[in-house]
Design a protein around this motif. Structure first.
Motif, mmCIF file in Angstrom:
data_model
loop_
_atom_site.group_PDB
_atom_site.id
_atom_site.type_symbol
_atom_site.label_atom_id
_atom_site.label_comp_id
_atom_site.label_asym_id
_atom_site.label_seq_id
_atom_site.Cartn_x
_atom_site.Cartn_y
_atom_site.Cartn_z
ATOM 1 N N ALA A 186 0.839 -1.207 0.000
ATOM 2 C CA ALA A 186 0.000 0.000 0.000
ATOM 3 C C ALA A 186 0.873 1.256 0.000
ATOM 4 N N ARG A 242 2.456 1.575 -3.469
ATOM 5 C CA ARG A 242 1.446 2.035 -4.416
ATOM 6 C C ARG A 242 1.189 3.536 -4.258
ATOM 7 N N GLU A 243 1.067 3.985 -3.012
ATOM 8 C CA GLU A 243 0.803 5.396 -2.733
ATOM 9 C C GLU A 243 1.918 6.281 -3.293
#
Length: 190
Positions: free
Chosen positions: A88, A91-92
């Motif tokens: 996550a 991805r961010e």
């Protein structure tokens, strides 16, 4: 042709692309155009379809029932997490630099095999035909612009895509909807 699209019609295209991405589909079809229309509830076309009993959530559920979604890849996230990598967070950071959905796109290659960036999700032939028919509908109504309602008219006129099937399966009388949209559209102001 896109220079003739109003802001609302351009937004239909952007939202169609966003719906295809969020459903992890590798194409933009008539079903995604319908979702793009319905995601703007204040437009003429969305209000008319809503009045007939179909909203974005219901249409999206119908698309998922027919096409499904691609797996999110939770196994990859678990494997990376086991070695201390937070997918996550990665991805961010990637999306902050390269834009939303950057990791969802498959890399494209040119004829020589070199990586090419910036390509979007392709339109299906039926979706392309729908947009062509939207232009024809605008011309037939003597409109200078292509509006969201013209896209819906194009979708109805194409008639064989999943978008039209979702409308029909929702119990909407397509000829009646077509008459109502044409009555609402009229020519654009000069």
């Amino acid at each position: 042709m896109f220079e003739r699209f109003t802001d609302e019609a351009r937004q239909v295209i952007k939202l169609a692309q966003g719906n295809a991405r969020s459903l992890r589909h590798n194409h933009i079809g008539t079903e995604h155009l319908l979702l793009g229309i319905l995601e703007q509830p204040d437009t003429v076309s969305a209000r008319l379809v809503n009045r007939h009993g179909l909203d974005h959530e219901q249409a999206s559920a119908a698309v998922v029932r027919v096409l499904g979604t691609l797996p999110a890849g939770d196994l990859d996230a678990d494997a990376l997490d086991s070695i201390g990598i937070d997918l996550a967070a990665v991805r961010e950071k990637v999306e902050a630099v390269f834009g939303p959905g950057a990791l969802d796109r498959h890399p494209s290659r040119d004829r020589r095999g070199a990586l090419v960036s910036g390509r979007g999700i392709p339109f299906t032939p039926r979706a392309k035909k729908t947009l062509e028919l939207a232009l024809r509908e605008a011309l037939a109504l003597k409109s200078r612009d292509i509006r969201d309602g013209h896209i819906l008219l194009g979708l109805l006129r194409e008639g064989e895509g999943l978008g039209a099937r979702i409308l029909a399966d929702a119990g909407i009388d397509l000829p009646t909807l077509r008459v109502e949209i044409r009555a609402e559209m009229g020519p654009s102001p000069r």
